[in-house]
Scaffold this motif. Structure first.
Motif, mmCIF file in Angstrom:
data_model
loop_
_atom_site.group_PDB
_atom_site.id
_atom_site.type_symbol
_atom_site.label_atom_id
_atom_site.label_comp_id
_atom_site.label_asym_id
_atom_site.label_seq_id
_atom_site.Cartn_x
_atom_site.Cartn_y
_atom_site.Cartn_z
ATOM 1 N N ALA A 101 0.851 -1.181 0.000
ATOM 2 C CA ALA A 101 0.000 0.000 0.000
ATOM 3 C C ALA A 101 0.888 1.232 0.000
ATOM 4 C CB ALA A 101 -0.901 -0.002 1.225
ATOM 5 N N VAL A 102 0.704 2.079 -0.982
ATOM 6 C CA VAL A 102 1.490 3.306 -1.064
ATOM 7 C C VAL A 102 1.094 4.207 0.106
ATOM 8 C CG1 VAL A 102 1.976 5.360 -2.456
ATOM 9 C CG2 VAL A 102 1.720 3.125 -3.562
ATOM 10 N N GLY A 103 2.078 4.560 0.938
ATOM 11 C CA GLY A 103 1.844 5.437 2.079
ATOM 12 C C GLY A 103 1.434 4.732 3.356
ATOM 13 N N SER A 104 1.316 3.402 3.329
ATOM 14 C CA SER A 104 0.945 2.639 4.524
ATOM 15 C C SER A 104 1.836 1.409 4.639
ATOM 16 C CB SER A 104 -0.514 2.177 4.444
ATOM 17 O OG SER A 104 -1.378 3.271 4.415
ATOM 18 N N ASP A 105 1.946 0.895 5.842
ATOM 19 C CA ASP A 105 2.778 -0.276 6.103
ATOM 20 C C ASP A 105 1.917 -1.546 6.055
ATOM 21 O OD1 ASP A 105 4.883 -1.911 6.794
ATOM 22 O OD2 ASP A 105 4.782 -1.455 8.921
ATOM 23 N N LYS B 86 -3.901 3.364 -3.502
ATOM 24 C CA LYS B 86 -2.979 2.826 -4.507
ATOM 25 C C LYS B 86 -2.177 1.656 -3.945
ATOM 26 C CE LYS B 86 0.621 4.139 -7.737
ATOM 27 N NZ LYS B 86 1.548 5.177 -8.172
ATOM 28 N N TRP B 87 -2.200 0.568 -4.685
ATOM 29 C CA TRP B 87 -1.375 -0.610 -4.375
ATOM 30 C C TRP B 87 -0.298 -0.699 -5.442
ATOM 31 C CZ3 TRP B 87 -2.096 -3.354 0.012
ATOM 32 C CH2 TRP B 87 -3.311 -3.181 0.682
ATOM 33 N N GLU B 88 0.920 -1.024 -5.009
ATOM 34 C CA GLU B 88 2.055 -1.071 -5.925
ATOM 35 C C GLU B 88 2.702 -2.448 -5.859
ATOM 36 O OE1 GLU B 88 5.909 1.173 -5.008
ATOM 37 O OE2 GLU B 88 4.809 2.509 -6.350
ATOM 38 N N ALA B 89 2.963 -3.039 -7.015
ATOM 39 C CA ALA B 89 3.647 -4.339 -7.046
ATOM 40 C C ALA B 89 5.053 -4.165 -6.479
ATOM 41 C CB ALA B 89 3.707 -4.870 -8.471
#
Length: 175
Positions: A24-28, A154-157
């Protein structure tokens, strides 16, 4: 980060390979896409539509790292913009486990942390004309929180080879 191959053991003992990891962009928080599996979990697209205060939930995980799947039950106590509060008494080892609504059968959060604090409790009115109350012994309060997934935009591979290389660089820097 040190694993060369990420796998997930099933309850029947078979090893399920992880096909991809998304952060998760911006989250752990990360989601693992796995190969074949029985069943599946659906993530709530809008937690406010999927759960109400008082709804029953379960948290399935590896309580205290015991190596066995456990289930903790509870109810939804509160919903905030990024978190959900439940009274399902999860413990270390449950972190990262799904919080599943038994009403919608959707994942409404990810078990994240518990908070313990002292709360001042006052006793009833005293005989004082000023209405002063007598402080009682502090009460210990424990609360359990999970992060909502519907707020992640936003999810990033994640490229695991690159991830491991960065981890090695950090280890070398620390040395």
């Amino acid at each position: 980060g040190e694993n060369k191959t990420i796998t997930h053991p099933a309850l029947k003992g078979e090893i399920i390979p992880v096909q991809a990891v998304f952060g998760a962009v911006g989250s752990d928080i990360a989601i693992l896409r796995i190969g074949k599996a029985e069943g599946g979990l659906k993530i709530a697209e809008d937690v406010l539509k999927s759960v109400k205060l008082g709804d029953k939930v379960v948290v399935v995980g590896n309580r205290l790292g015991g190596g066995v799947a456990t289930q903790t039950s509870g109810q939804v106590l509160g919903v905030g913009p990024t978190r959900i509060e439940v009274n399902a008494n999860f413990e270390p080892g449950n972190s990262g486990s799904p919080i599943v609504s038994l009403v919608s059968n959707e994942v409404v959060g990810v078990a994240t942390y518990a908070e313990t604090r002292e709360v001042a409790v006052e006793t009833g009115a005293s005989s004082s004309p000023f209405g002063n109350r007598t402080p009682a012994a502090p009460k210990i309060e424990k609360r359990w929180f999970g992060y909502r997934l519907d707020g992640i935009s936003k999810w990033e591979a994640i490229d695991m080879a690159r991830w491991r290389t960065q981890g090695e660089r950090i280890d070398k820097f620390r040395e």
